[in-house]
Scaffold this motif. Structure first.
Motif, mmCIF file in Angstrom:
data_model
loop_
_atom_site.group_PDB
_atom_site.id
_atom_site.type_symbol
_atom_site.label_atom_id
_atom_site.label_comp_id
_atom_site.label_asym_id
_atom_site.label_seq_id
_atom_site.Cartn_x
_atom_site.Cartn_y
_atom_site.Cartn_z
ATOM 1 N N MET A 1 26.190 -19.458 -12.540
ATOM 2 C CA MET A 1 26.702 -18.444 -11.912
ATOM 3 C C MET A 1 26.755 -18.389 -10.488
ATOM 4 O O MET A 1 26.084 -19.153 -9.710
ATOM 5 C CB MET A 1 25.717 -16.983 -12.215
ATOM 6 C CG MET A 1 26.039 -15.907 -11.744
ATOM 7 S SD MET A 1 25.049 -14.411 -12.250
ATOM 8 C CE MET A 1 24.912 -14.669 -14.103
ATOM 9 N N ASP A 2 27.919 -17.922 -9.966
ATOM 10 C CA ASP A 2 27.935 -17.973 -8.536
ATOM 11 C C ASP A 2 26.743 -17.673 -7.775
ATOM 12 O O ASP A 2 26.111 -16.379 -8.213
ATOM 13 C CB ASP A 2 29.081 -16.970 -8.251
ATOM 14 C CG ASP A 2 29.379 -17.086 -6.796
ATOM 15 O OD1 ASP A 2 28.749 -16.074 -5.931
ATOM 16 O OD2 ASP A 2 30.386 -17.813 -6.198
ATOM 17 N N PRO A 3 26.259 -18.037 -6.931
ATOM 18 C CA PRO A 3 24.898 -17.915 -6.212
ATOM 19 C C PRO A 3 25.314 -16.574 -5.374
ATOM 20 O O PRO A 3 24.032 -15.803 -5.321
ATOM 21 C CB PRO A 3 24.861 -19.015 -4.944
ATOM 22 C CG PRO A 3 25.662 -19.994 -5.593
ATOM 23 C CD PRO A 3 26.687 -19.382 -6.510
ATOM 24 N N GLU A 4 26.301 -16.082 -4.939
ATOM 25 C CA GLU A 4 26.388 -14.568 -4.233
ATOM 26 C C GLU A 4 26.283 -13.633 -5.272
ATOM 27 O O GLU A 4 25.529 -12.730 -5.151
ATOM 28 C CB GLU A 4 27.792 -14.758 -3.480
ATOM 29 C CG GLU A 4 27.861 -13.370 -2.628
ATOM 30 C CD GLU A 4 29.130 -13.335 -1.934
ATOM 31 O OE1 GLU A 4 29.254 -12.232 -1.441
ATOM 32 O OE2 GLU A 4 29.828 -14.399 -1.850
ATOM 33 N N GLN A 6 24.663 -13.919 -8.109
ATOM 34 C CA GLN A 6 23.123 -13.919 -8.188
ATOM 35 C C GLN A 6 22.274 -13.168 -7.321
ATOM 36 O O GLN A 6 21.800 -12.355 -7.768
ATOM 37 C CB GLN A 6 22.629 -15.442 -8.456
ATOM 38 C CG GLN A 6 21.356 -15.514 -8.750
ATOM 39 C CD GLN A 6 21.261 -15.629 -10.514
ATOM 40 O OE1 GLN A 6 22.115 -15.450 -11.298
ATOM 41 N NE2 GLN A 6 20.093 -15.273 -10.894
ATOM 42 N N SER A 7 22.601 -13.521 -6.187
ATOM 43 C CA SER A 7 21.780 -12.788 -4.987
ATOM 44 C C SER A 7 22.046 -11.176 -5.024
ATOM 45 O O SER A 7 20.946 -10.533 -4.552
ATOM 46 C CB SER A 7 21.935 -13.247 -3.775
ATOM 47 O OG SER A 7 23.058 -13.188 -3.197
ATOM 48 N N ARG A 8 23.142 -11.001 -5.282
ATOM 49 C CA ARG A 8 23.594 -9.318 -5.075
ATOM 50 C C ARG A 8 23.210 -8.749 -6.263
ATOM 51 O O ARG A 8 22.853 -7.412 -5.993
ATOM 52 C CB ARG A 8 24.924 -9.059 -4.605
ATOM 53 C CG ARG A 8 25.260 -9.969 -3.325
ATOM 54 C CD ARG A 8 26.536 -9.698 -2.850
ATOM 55 N NE ARG A 8 27.142 -8.359 -2.832
ATOM 56 C CZ ARG A 8 28.629 -8.191 -2.543
ATOM 57 N NH1 ARG A 8 29.260 -9.363 -2.265
ATOM 58 N NH2 ARG A 8 28.861 -6.895 -2.568
ATOM 59 N N SER A 66 18.240 -13.007 -16.550
ATOM 60 C CA SER A 66 19.531 -13.558 -16.546
ATOM 61 C C SER A 66 19.605 -14.856 -17.207
ATOM 62 O O SER A 66 18.746 -15.453 -17.528
ATOM 63 C CB SER A 66 20.210 -13.756 -15.140
ATOM 64 O OG SER A 66 19.272 -14.751 -14.429
ATOM 65 N N GLN A 68 22.778 -18.172 -17.651
ATOM 66 C CA GLN A 68 23.731 -18.884 -16.562
ATOM 67 C C GLN A 68 24.885 -18.179 -16.525
ATOM 68 O O GLN A 68 25.541 -18.314 -15.473
ATOM 69 C CB GLN A 68 24.229 -20.224 -17.428
ATOM 70 C CG GLN A 68 24.944 -21.121 -16.643
ATOM 71 C CD GLN A 68 24.955 -22.432 -17.130
ATOM 72 O OE1 GLN A 68 24.847 -22.836 -18.331
ATOM 73 N NE2 GLN A 68 25.835 -23.344 -16.420
ATOM 74 N N ASP A 69 25.152 -17.153 -17.537
ATOM 75 C CA ASP A 69 26.726 -16.627 -17.115
ATOM 76 C C ASP A 69 26.233 -14.937 -17.688
ATOM 77 O O ASP A 69 27.686 -14.278 -17.722
ATOM 78 C CB ASP A 69 27.552 -16.983 -18.262
ATOM 79 C CG ASP A 69 27.216 -17.148 -19.594
ATOM 80 O OD1 ASP A 69 26.125 -16.824 -20.185
ATOM 81 O OD2 ASP A 69 28.224 -17.517 -20.492
#
Length: 164
Positions: A1-4, A6-8, A66, A68-69
């Motif tokens: 998953m895109d790190p951004e 994930q963080s948001r 979560s 991976q997707d």
């Protein structure tokens, strides 16, 4: 998953979901006893619908886990209701908010694209079925209205916006 992403979004937050149409974002709303579905029954309050011209309802997304997707959240109505009304499924797959019945399953948010307007995604139930729209025509409001269901209907793409 895109790190951004994930963080948001891999956390708890309040926000709004909109169904995406070709030319606009369609707000989500709750059914009321004034609604009359096209097959002739009058629904109880708090079934999730898309359509109308009011702002989309505010929701609380409580982070669970979560993969991976997928992002797993429990979704409830924002506000003072105690216990909160949690998003769940009827026996025939309709999405609605329950206060008395226990809702234990999380919802899966499948990120598709992060945009300047929010996260474009699919909403899936705990078994992985995508939320879809069933047209409620004719509707007394004269606006196009849709019931949300995971067992039938045209698959919806959503825009998830976090509240400021």
């Amino acid at each position: 998953m895109d790190p951004e992403i994930q963080s948001r979004y891999a956390r708890s937050f309040s926000g709004h979901l909109y169904a995406m149409a070709t030319d606009r974002y369609v707000p989500l709303r709750l059914s009321t006893r004034r609604d009359k579905w096209h097959w002739g029954i009058t629904p109880q309050d708090d079934w999730l619908m898309a359509g109308g011209d009011q702002a989309s309802i505010r929701l609380d997304f409580t982070f669970d886990s979560s993969t991976q997707d997928r992002l797993h959240h429990h979704i409830s109505l924002s506000g003072p209701a105690q216990p909160p009304k949690k998003l769940g499924l009827s026996l025939n797959g309709y999405l609605g908010f329950y206060q008395r019945a226990e809702v234990t399953d999380y919802w899966k948010i499948e990120p598709l694209e992060l945009t300047e307007h929010g996260l474009i995604c699919y909403l899936r139930d705990h078994q992985g079925y995508r939320a879809g729209a069933i047209a409620d025509t004719p509707h007394h409001s004269r606006h196009p209205m849709y019931l949300i269901n995971t067992k039938e209907g045209e698959t919806l793409t959503f825009l998830l916006q976090q509240a400021a």
